[in-house]
Structures are given as C-alpha cells and as structure tokens.
Design a protein around this motif. Structure first.
Motif, PDB file in Angstrom:
ATOM      1  N   TYR A  10       0.865  -1.184   0.000  1.00 11.44           N
ATOM      2  CA  TYR A  10       0.000   0.000   0.000  1.00 11.44           C
ATOM      3  C   TYR A  10       0.897   1.227   0.000  1.00 11.44           C
ATOM      4  N   GLY A  11       0.430   2.284  -0.621  1.00 12.38           N
ATOM      5  CA  GLY A  11       1.209   3.516  -0.683  1.00 12.38           C
ATOM      6  C   GLY A  11       1.315   4.189   0.673  1.00 12.38           C
ATOM      7  N   ASP A  12       2.324   5.014   0.830  1.00 12.99           N
ATOM      8  CA  ASP A  12       2.519   5.747   2.068  1.00 12.99           C
ATOM      9  C   ASP A  12       1.389   6.741   2.289  1.00 12.99           C
ATOM     10  N   VAL A  13       1.087   6.990   3.563  1.00  9.14           N
ATOM     11  CA  VAL A  13       0.100   7.999   3.948  1.00  9.14           C
ATOM     12  C   VAL A  13       0.839   9.033   4.787  1.00  9.14           C
ATOM     13  N   ILE A  14       0.787  10.282   4.354  1.00  5.45           N
ATOM     14  CA  ILE A  14       1.469  11.369   5.054  1.00  5.45           C
ATOM     15  C   ILE A  14       0.411  12.261   5.687  1.00  5.45           C
ATOM     16  N   MET A  15       0.602  12.554   6.981  1.00 10.28           N
ATOM     17  CA  MET A  15      -0.340  13.395   7.719  1.00 10.28           C
ATOM     18  C   MET A  15       0.422  14.467   8.481  1.00 10.28           C
ATOM     19  N   PHE A  16      -0.271  15.567   8.741  1.00 12.19           N
ATOM     20  CA  PHE A  16       0.287  16.575   9.628  1.00 12.19           C
ATOM     21  C   PHE A  16       0.429  15.956  11.014  1.00 12.19           C
ATOM     22  N   GLY A  17       1.458  16.356  11.730  1.00 12.60           N
ATOM     23  CA  GLY A  17       1.792  15.753  13.012  1.00 12.60           C
ATOM     24  C   GLY A  17       0.665  15.717  14.019  1.00 12.60           C
ATOM     25  N   GLU A  18      -0.034  16.817  14.223  1.00 15.66           N
ATOM     26  CA  GLU A  18      -1.096  16.886  15.224  1.00 15.66           C
ATOM     27  C   GLU A  18      -2.202  15.867  14.931  1.00 15.66           C
ATOM     28  N   VAL A  19      -2.591  15.765  13.675  1.00 17.92           N
ATOM     29  CA  VAL A  19      -3.641  14.819  13.282  1.00 17.92           C
ATOM     30  C   VAL A  19      -3.127  13.390  13.413  1.00 17.92           C
ATOM     31  N   ALA A  20      -1.913  13.129  12.979  1.00 23.94           N
ATOM     32  CA  ALA A  20      -1.337  11.783  13.063  1.00 23.94           C
ATOM     33  C   ALA A  20      -1.229  11.319  14.507  1.00 23.94           C
ATOM     34  N   LEU A  21      -0.795  12.199  15.396  1.00 18.84           N
ATOM     35  CA  LEU A  21      -0.669  11.830  16.803  1.00 18.84           C
ATOM     36  C   LEU A  21      -2.031  11.539  17.417  1.00 18.84           C
ATOM     37  N   GLY A  28      -4.923   3.428  20.162  1.00 23.17           N
ATOM     38  CA  GLY A  28      -4.449   2.835  21.403  1.00 23.17           C
ATOM     39  C   GLY A  28      -2.938   2.775  21.516  1.00 23.17           C
ATOM     40  N   HIS A  29      -2.245   3.573  20.743  1.00 22.12           N
ATOM     41  CA  HIS A  29      -0.784   3.595  20.773  1.00 22.12           C
ATOM     42  C   HIS A  29      -0.296   4.928  21.303  1.00 22.12           C
ATOM     43  N   SER A  30       0.905   4.907  21.827  1.00 19.01           N
ATOM     44  CA  SER A  30       1.489   6.160  22.301  1.00 19.01           C
ATOM     45  C   SER A  30       1.839   7.011  21.087  1.00 19.01           C
ATOM     46  N   PRO A  31       1.746   8.306  21.233  1.00 20.08           N
ATOM     47  CA  PRO A  31       2.059   9.187  20.105  1.00 20.08           C
ATOM     48  C   PRO A  31       3.557   9.400  19.932  1.00 20.08           C
ATOM     49  N   THR A  32       4.289   8.308  19.920  1.00 19.93           N
ATOM     50  CA  THR A  32       5.733   8.354  19.756  1.00 19.93           C
ATOM     51  C   THR A  32       6.079   8.169  18.286  1.00 19.93           C
ATOM     52  N   VAL A  33       6.944   9.038  17.793  1.00 23.14           N
ATOM     53  CA  VAL A  33       7.398   8.947  16.406  1.00 23.14           C
ATOM     54  C   VAL A  33       8.904   8.793  16.451  1.00 23.14           C
ATOM     55  N   PRO A  34       9.459   7.780  15.837  1.00 29.18           N
ATOM     56  CA  PRO A  34       8.878   6.725  15.015  1.00 29.18           C
ATOM     57  C   PRO A  34       8.249   5.634  15.883  1.00 29.18           C
ATOM     58  N   ALA A  96      -3.898  -5.252   7.264  1.00 29.26           N
ATOM     59  CA  ALA A  96      -4.577  -6.403   7.876  1.00 29.26           C
ATOM     60  C   ALA A  96      -4.790  -7.511   6.849  1.00 29.26           C
ATOM     61  N   GLU A  97      -5.153  -7.135   5.636  1.00 30.58           N
ATOM     62  CA  GLU A  97      -5.409  -8.114   4.570  1.00 30.58           C
ATOM     63  C   GLU A  97      -4.145  -8.864   4.173  1.00 30.58           C
ATOM     64  N   SER A  98      -3.021  -8.141   4.148  1.00 35.98           N
ATOM     65  CA  SER A  98      -1.771  -8.776   3.728  1.00 35.98           C
ATOM     66  C   SER A  98      -0.933  -9.250   4.913  1.00 35.98           C
ATOM     67  N   ASN A  99      -1.494  -9.130   6.128  1.00 35.64           N
ATOM     68  CA  ASN A  99      -0.795  -9.536   7.353  1.00 35.64           C
ATOM     69  C   ASN A  99       0.567  -8.859   7.446  1.00 35.64           C
ATOM     70  N   SER A 100       0.564  -7.532   7.292  1.00 34.43           N
ATOM     71  CA  SER A 100       1.795  -6.747   7.322  1.00 34.43           C
ATOM     72  C   SER A 100       1.797  -5.786   8.510  1.00 34.43           C
ATOM     73  N   ARG A 101       2.970  -5.427   8.955  1.00 38.54           N
ATOM     74  CA  ARG A 101       3.074  -4.433  10.017  1.00 38.54           C
ATOM     75  C   ARG A 101       2.850  -3.042   9.451  1.00 38.54           C
ATOM     76  N   VAL A 102       2.609  -2.089  10.331  1.00 42.12           N
ATOM     77  CA  VAL A 102       2.477  -0.681   9.964  1.00 42.12           C
ATOM     78  C   VAL A 102       3.535   0.078  10.739  1.00 42.12           C
ATOM     79  N   MET A 103       4.267   0.918  10.041  1.00 41.21           N
ATOM     80  CA  MET A 103       5.297   1.732  10.691  1.00 41.21           C
ATOM     81  C   MET A 103       5.030   3.199  10.391  1.00 41.21           C
ATOM     82  N   TRP A 104       5.503   4.058  11.260  1.00 40.95           N
ATOM     83  CA  TRP A 104       5.413   5.498  11.017  1.00 40.95           C
ATOM     84  C   TRP A 104       6.695   6.172  11.482  1.00 40.95           C
ATOM     85  N   LYS A 105       7.013   7.238  10.761  1.00 41.20           N
ATOM     86  CA  LYS A 105       8.217   8.019  11.083  1.00 41.20           C
ATOM     87  C   LYS A 105       7.956   9.477  10.817  1.00 41.20           C
TER      88      LYS A 105
END
Length: 105
Positions: A10-21, A28-34, A96-105
């Motif tokens: 899947y292509g990358d998704v880029i968001m402004f920091g405030e919205v992404a956090l 349910g995750h901490s807003p820690t980047v990466p 979820a469909e491809s059973n892949s992890r999701v990462m953010w930086k």
C-alpha cells in the motif's frame, strides 16, 4: 511536523503531526514517532480507530472560535476527522489483509 505511515502492498500515507498523533492515540498507541504496529495487532488498532471515529461523529464538533473565524474568512471548509482518517483506515485495511506491520516516522 509530518508523519509518514507505511506498510507493505500500500502507498505511504502522510499526515500533519497533530492529526497523526491524534490518530495514534485513537488506535491505542502512544504518540511516539517513530513507531510501529505488529501485523498481529493491526486488526485491533483498525477497530479502535473506527470506533473512535464513529464516536467523534456522534459528538457535536468542538471548534475553537478563532480557528472557525479564520477558516470562514479564508473561505475554507473544515475537514472532518473521519475524512482525515480515511487514508489511514485504508492503509490499515491493506495491512490487515496482507498480514503486514504498519510503521510510522
């Protein structure tokens, strides 16, 4: 600050920091980047995000008066949280469909 979400198939998704956090907190995750979500945890994170978005839709919008006036003056409509979340939801569905992890930086 910009936050880039990535996963396989899947292509990358880029968001402004405030919205992404905010989205990370909704998942349910901490807003820690990466950061990352293991493939096994992606479906639960997706479900929490969808639930949080549904709850946000049910509540009346909270908009600061100054921000609202600035947007009206510029002639720009406000973008809802559910619309901002849509690209991330699609990325999580693909992960979820491809059973892949999701990462953010």
């Amino acid at each position: 600050m910009l936050v880039t979400f990535t996963t396989d198939n899947y292509g990358d998704v880029i968001m402004f920091g405030e919205v992404a956090l905010a989205m990370l907190r909704m998942m349910g995750h901490s807003p820690t980047v990466p950061g990352a979500i293991l493939a096994a945890d992606v479906p639960a994170a997706l479900a929490r995000l969808r639930d949080a978005i549904a709850q946000a839709k049910a509540e009346p919008p909270v908009v600061e008066e100054e921000q609202d006036q600035d947007q009206e003056a510029a002639g720009e409509p406000a973008v809802s949280l559910s619309k901002r979340a849509l690209p991330l939801i699609k990325l999580l569905e693909a992960a979820a469909e491809s059973n892949s992890r999701v990462m953010w930086k």
